[in-house]
Design an enzyme around this catalytic site. Structure first.
Site, PDB file in Angstrom:
ATOM      1  N   ASP A   1      40.923  20.573  41.069  1.00 23.76           N
ATOM      2  CA  ASP A   1      40.539  20.550  40.080  1.00 23.76           C
ATOM      3  C   ASP A   1      41.704  21.596  39.958  1.00 23.76           C
ATOM      4  O   ASP A   1      41.153  22.429  39.830  1.00 23.76           O
ATOM      5  CB  ASP A   1      39.091  20.998  40.337  1.00 23.76           C
TER       6      ASP A   1
ATOM      7  N   HIS B   1      34.335  12.612  41.734  1.00 22.54           N
ATOM      8  CA  HIS B   1      34.328  13.851  41.463  1.00 22.54           C
ATOM      9  C   HIS B   1      32.809  13.889  42.368  1.00 22.54           C
ATOM     10  O   HIS B   1      31.514  13.612  41.226  1.00 22.54           O
ATOM     11  CB  HIS B   1      34.125  13.690  40.568  1.00 22.54           C
TER      12      HIS B   1
ATOM     13  N   HIS C   1      35.754  18.716  42.481  1.00 22.96           N
ATOM     14  CA  HIS C   1      33.961  19.351  42.131  1.00 22.96           C
ATOM     15  C   HIS C   1      33.889  20.520  42.601  1.00 22.96           C
ATOM     16  O   HIS C   1      33.956  21.284  42.147  1.00 22.96           O
ATOM     17  CB  HIS C   1      33.002  18.342  42.057  1.00 22.96           C
TER      18      HIS C   1
ATOM     19  N   HIS D   1      32.354  17.702  34.071  1.00 23.23           N
ATOM     20  CA  HIS D   1      32.816  18.568  32.050  1.00 23.23           C
ATOM     21  C   HIS D   1      34.212  17.864  31.292  1.00 23.23           C
ATOM     22  O   HIS D   1      34.171  18.845  30.831  1.00 23.23           O
ATOM     23  CB  HIS D   1      33.192  20.164  32.940  1.00 23.23           C
TER      24      HIS D   1
END
Length: 275
Positions: free
Chosen positions: A8, A155, A180, A68
């Site tokens: 990420d 995720h 995540h 997101h």
């Protein structure tokens, strides 16, 4: 085929450490294809067209997403149609975009096919279709098409969900890496020919709270009052990357994790356990 997966990317610190190091890492370790989770790459929430182009120019070949993905909805709607950007494939049907892409990868042996799957878990996440049944459907489709090299970005919040996917897909996919939580786990392994890591961890600020400035998280933890999370403008950063060497049968034959700290010329290398 040797592929890499970056965890990420959180805001400007994450983008900067990639810019400063990715070209050198690709050359040094002979990496053919780079995948990165970019759902936090723009100000910590979502991905803009500008930042997507920036990451692609740095040497990232494909960007995956998560809960997101649509925080910058207007930009994401464009990216999913025009750029090598995925969103979790098990979002409800009818949503723009895809979480599966079969890529042509230039290797020393010529052009080879690589399928990248992006899925999202169920626990503490937005509404999605069952990722386990969805994965079986996608895998059947890829097997019918003769695709052997398959990588999955899962995720998910729950470590148990990620482990379940490994137990289901072992020896059928080349690699599975969780994203995540932004916290790297210590279980890198090759399990029955499948490279696996529960969570790769973040690429970004490492001296605050999961890549975000500590002020609001502390306020929320101590008073219950939230606020807008901000990505720090200064601080110590880290790049975290999983590298998988895949043979001609789509099996993982080597796997290691690279950690690169800012202001440090050396890499921290963790080799996978082989079961």
């Amino acid at each position: 085929m040797k592929i890499a997966f970056i965890g990420d990317i959180v805001g400007r610190p994450g983008r900067k450490i990639i810019k400063d190091n990715l070209t050198k890492i690709k050359e040094e370790f002979g990496i053919d294809f780079v995948i990165a989770n970019g759902e936090n790459a723009s100000h910590g929430f979502g991905l803009t067209i500008k930042n997507c182009d920036e990451l692609l120019k740095m040497g990232i070949d494909l960007i995956t997403g998560g809960n997101h993905s649509f925080d910058k909805k207007k930009d994401m709607m464009v990216l999913l149609e025009t750029k090598p950007v995925l969103r979790p494939d098990n979002y409800p049907e009818g949503l723009i975009g895809s979480g599966l892409k079969v890529c042509d990868v230039q290797t020393a042996n010529g052009i080879e096919k690589l399928a990248v799957i992006n899925l999202m878990g169920q626990f503490a996440m937005p509404t999605v279709e069952n990722p386990f049944n969805w994965a079986k459907k996608l895998l059947l489709q890829l097997q019918e098409d003769g695709i052997k090299n398959i990588f999955v970005d899962f995720h998910a919040e729950a470590t148990s969900e990620k482990r379940v996917l490994l137990m289901m897909l072992q020896n059928q996919v080349s690699g599975i890496c969780g994203t995540h939580t932004h916290i790297g786990t210590d279980d890198l392994q090759i399990f029955n020919n499948t490279a696996y890591l529960t969570d790769i961890g973040l690429t970004g600020c490492r001296d605050n709270v999961i890549g975000m400035d500590k002020k609001v998280p502390i306020q929320k933890a101590t008073t219950g009052l939230g606020g807008h999370f901000e990505v720090p403008s200064t601080g110590k950063s880290i790049l975290q990357m999983m590298v998988i060497d895949i043979n001609e049968d789509g099996k993982a034959i080597d796997c290691f994790k690279i950690k690169k700290l800012c202001n440090n010329n050396e890499y921290i290398i963790t080799k996978a356990m082989i079961d």
